[in-house]
Design an enzyme around this catalytic site. Structure first.
Site, mmCIF file in Angstrom:
data_model
loop_
_atom_site.group_PDB
_atom_site.id
_atom_site.type_symbol
_atom_site.label_atom_id
_atom_site.label_comp_id
_atom_site.label_asym_id
_atom_site.label_seq_id
_atom_site.Cartn_x
_atom_site.Cartn_y
_atom_site.Cartn_z
ATOM 1 N N LYS A 195 0.850 -1.183 0.000
ATOM 2 C CA LYS A 195 0.000 0.000 0.000
ATOM 3 C C LYS A 195 0.886 1.233 0.000
ATOM 4 O O LYS A 195 1.608 1.505 0.961
ATOM 5 C CB LYS A 195 -0.882 -0.016 1.244
ATOM 6 C CG LYS A 195 -1.824 1.152 1.303
ATOM 7 C CD LYS A 195 -2.751 1.016 2.489
ATOM 8 C CE LYS A 195 -3.705 2.183 2.556
ATOM 9 N NZ LYS A 195 -4.529 2.117 3.753
ATOM 10 N N LYS A 248 -2.032 -1.549 -4.106
ATOM 11 C CA LYS A 248 -2.904 -0.378 -4.064
ATOM 12 C C LYS A 248 -2.072 0.891 -4.055
ATOM 13 O O LYS A 248 -1.120 0.950 -3.265
ATOM 14 C CB LYS A 248 -3.737 -0.485 -2.797
ATOM 15 C CG LYS A 248 -4.549 0.699 -2.467
ATOM 16 C CD LYS A 248 -5.263 0.467 -1.187
ATOM 17 C CE LYS A 248 -5.808 1.796 -0.757
ATOM 18 N NZ LYS A 248 -6.072 1.874 0.613
HETATM 19 C C1 PBG Z 1 -7.494 3.356 5.206
HETATM 20 C C2 PBG Z 1 -7.779 3.067 3.779
HETATM 21 C C3 PBG Z 1 -7.554 3.962 2.729
HETATM 22 C C4 PBG Z 1 -8.053 3.329 1.578
HETATM 23 C C5 PBG Z 1 -8.521 2.077 1.937
HETATM 24 N N1 PBG Z 1 -8.346 1.925 3.309
HETATM 25 C C6 PBG Z 1 -7.007 5.327 2.731
HETATM 26 C C7 PBG Z 1 -5.738 5.654 3.396
HETATM 27 O O1 PBG Z 1 -4.854 4.828 3.616
HETATM 28 O O2 PBG Z 1 -5.617 6.831 3.718
HETATM 29 C C8 PBG Z 1 -8.061 3.951 0.204
HETATM 30 C C9 PBG Z 1 -9.123 3.477 -0.731
HETATM 31 C C10 PBG Z 1 -9.422 4.413 -1.850
HETATM 32 O O3 PBG Z 1 -8.797 5.473 -2.021
HETATM 33 O O4 PBG Z 1 -10.346 4.088 -2.617
HETATM 34 N N2 PBG Z 1 -6.899 2.366 5.920
HETATM 35 ZN ZN ZN Z 2 -6.525 3.126 7.986
#
Ligand code: PBG
Ligand code: ZN
Length: 323
Positions: A195, A248
């Site tokens: 991520k 992601k």
């Molecule tokens: C938070 C989380 C995020 C997303 C999924 N879970 C955002 C972040 O890490 O700030 C992003 C999903 C998206 O942008 O569609 N744990």
């Molecule tokens: Zn989170």
């Protein structure tokens, strides 16, 4: 006289032939639709056109889900949105929390639907961080028990897959052992293994009301420059027992999907995140390009090697309109 080989022309001669030789074939069975639920009133999410924060008693939500299922959808990824927060984020693991109530209901109404749940602290904590924060620092090890508690409560409510998105080290192991101990050996873990710290999450943070109150997420998410580090993250999650590796965002990180596809035997999912959706959705709505671009988008992510695609474009792809 020299005759050129016309093979490539023959591959493209008609739609039927093009389909037969196509290297990517997209089935709704490979798609997962992210959905936001909460106890507030149903409302469209700012900067995420045609996506809603759904009230879990809203009949239209279930009508919409039913239509998606009729058009072939087989799985969803659930995000809870807090109407109330506290210091620890305890609404995240309460049996009567909004995710828990929604999952119970949706599994009763649609038993065949595969339900995955996002597991994190950010929407439930007052400070909006994905981990336990103290004096401006994120405490990795202190966070693990909370993530295990949330996962367990989702699994007890009937979730088929839990999906930790926090990026703490060691969370897959801690969640796996908590699930196994409680008899949930068959609940899968789809960890957000890779991520990136991305600006493409902008619309999501508004949707989930989970923007951090201080600092940012760069101390726990991966920097965009890092490919080897991404492989290490995936390696760790794989050793700890994740069932599915997630990458992601998807679009700026197609090379990462391809790399993981070559290096790992585990199933891979790609999250086509909120910002990727918004930029294309808004461009389509302004006539900048044709909506067929959605097929090109999906094809590119599958071509990179993902098995599962998580996308807000699923209703558009399945030609399902709300109402
Ligand atoms: C938070 C989380 C995020 C997303 C999924 N879970 C955002 C972040 O890490 O700030 C992003 C999903 C998206 O942008 O569609 N744990
Ligand atoms: Zn989170």
């Amino acid at each position: 006289m020299h005759f050129p080989n016309r093979r490539l022309r023959r591959y493209r001669v008609s739609e039927g032939i093009r389909n037969l030789v196509s290297e990517v074939y997209i089935s709704p069975k490979k798609l997962m639709y992210p959905i936001f639920v909460w106890d507030g009133a149903t409302e469209e999410i700012k900067n995420l056109p045609e996506q809603f924060r759904w009230n879990i008693s809203d009949k239209n939500l279930y009508k919409f889900l039913e239509k998606l299922i009729q058009h072939g959808l087989e799985s969803i990824l659930v995000f809870g949105v807090a109407t109330e927060k506290d210091k620890e984020g305890s609404l995240g693991w309460r049996d009567d929390g909004v995710v828990q109530r929604f999952v119970k209901y949706v599994k009763k109404e649609f038993p065949e639907l595969v339900v995955a749940t996002d597991v994190c602290l950010c929407t439930w904590r007052e400070d909006g961080h994905c981990g336990v924060a103290k004096d401006g620092k994120i405490l990795n090890d202190e966070t693990l028990d909370y993530l295990a508690k949330i996962s367990l409560s989702h699994a007890s409510s009937g979730a088929d897959i839990v999906s930790p998105s926090d990026m703490m080290d060691g969370r897959v192991k801690s969640i796996r052992s908590a699930l196994d101990k409680a008899g949930f050996e068959n609940t899968l873990i789809m960890s957000y293994s890779v991520k990136y710290a991305s600006y493409l999450y902008g619309p999501f943070r508004d949707a989930a009301r989970s923007a951090p109150a201080f600092g940012d997420r760069k101390t726990y998410q991966i920097a965009p420059s890092q490919l080897r580090e991404a492989i290490l993250e995936a390696q760790l999650d794989s050793e700890e027992g994740t069932d599915i590796l997630m990458v992601k965002p998807a679009l700026f990180y197609l090379d990462v999907i391809k790399e993981l596809r070559q290096k790992f035997q585990l199933p891979i999912s790609a999250f086509n995140v909120s910002g990727e959706y918004s930029m294309i959705k808004i461009a389509i709505s302004q006539g900048v390009f044709d909506e067929k671009v959605i097929m090109e988008l999906f094809t590119s992510i599958f071509r990179a090697g993902t098995d599962i695609l998580i996308s807000y474009f699923v209703p558009d792809f399945l030609r399902v309109k709300i109402q």
